[in-house]
Structures are given as structure tokens and as C-alpha cells.
Write a protein that holds these residues in place. Structure first.
Motif: not given
Length: 86
Positions: A57-86
Motif C-alpha cells: 500500500a505504501i508503494h501504491g500497489e494496493i489500496p490503503a484499505q486493504d492494508a487496514r483490513a490486513a492489520l485488523i486480521r493480524a490484530a485478531d490473530e494476536a488477540g489485540i482488540p480493535v475499535i474500528t471506525v467505518h
């Protein structure tokens, strides 16, 4: 893309342990920084996907929102609660 801005990255809040319980992630830079400097695990499948997604996403190859979604999945995997704003 300027990865220090949040135009394409909807902010989210991670609830982490330590002195700074709430960690705001509002940019690709903050997402990448959180994954590389403040993540509790470094070998999870979703974690590795999130690292690649932030880089892409930093290199402009995918949308930033795809990186955001991946971060949320990684947080779930690590047991980190996430508060999202849509």
C-alpha cells in the motif's frame, strides 16, 4: 501516495498492553510502525500478510484499505482488540 496522511486509511484504535493502552492507527506509516515495533508476535500468518500489505500500500500497489483490513486480521490473530471506525 503520501503514506503519512490518512485520506485513504480509516483510523482504528488498538487496545494494547503497557503504559499506552490505546494506540491510534490513522495512517499507513503508523500501521507499519505498529507492526514492526509494537507487535506482540512476529511469526503469525496474518501478521506477515499485514506487513506485506502495508508495504504494498505504501508503494501504491494496493489500496490503503486493504492494508487496514490486513492489520485488523493480524490484530485478531494476536488477540489485540480493535475499535474500528467505518
Amino acid at each position: 501516495m503520501n503514506w503519512h496522511t490518512s485520506a485513504e486509511f480509516a483510523p482504528l484504535m488498538l487496545l494494547v498492553s503497557g503504559s499506552e493502552k490505546y494506540k491510534l492507527v490513522a495512517t499507513l506509516f503508523q500501521a507499519a510502525e505498529m507492526l514492526t515495533a509494537g507487535w506482540p508476535i512476529d511469526d503469525g500468518e496474518e501478521y506477515l500478510i499485514a506487513l506485506r500489505a502495508c508495504r504494498n500500500a505504501i508503494h501504491g500497489e494496493i489500496p490503503a484499505q486493504d492494508a487496514r483490513a490486513a492489520l485488523i486480521r493480524a490484530a485478531d490473530e494476536a488477540g489485540i482488540p480493535v475499535i474500528t471506525v467505518h
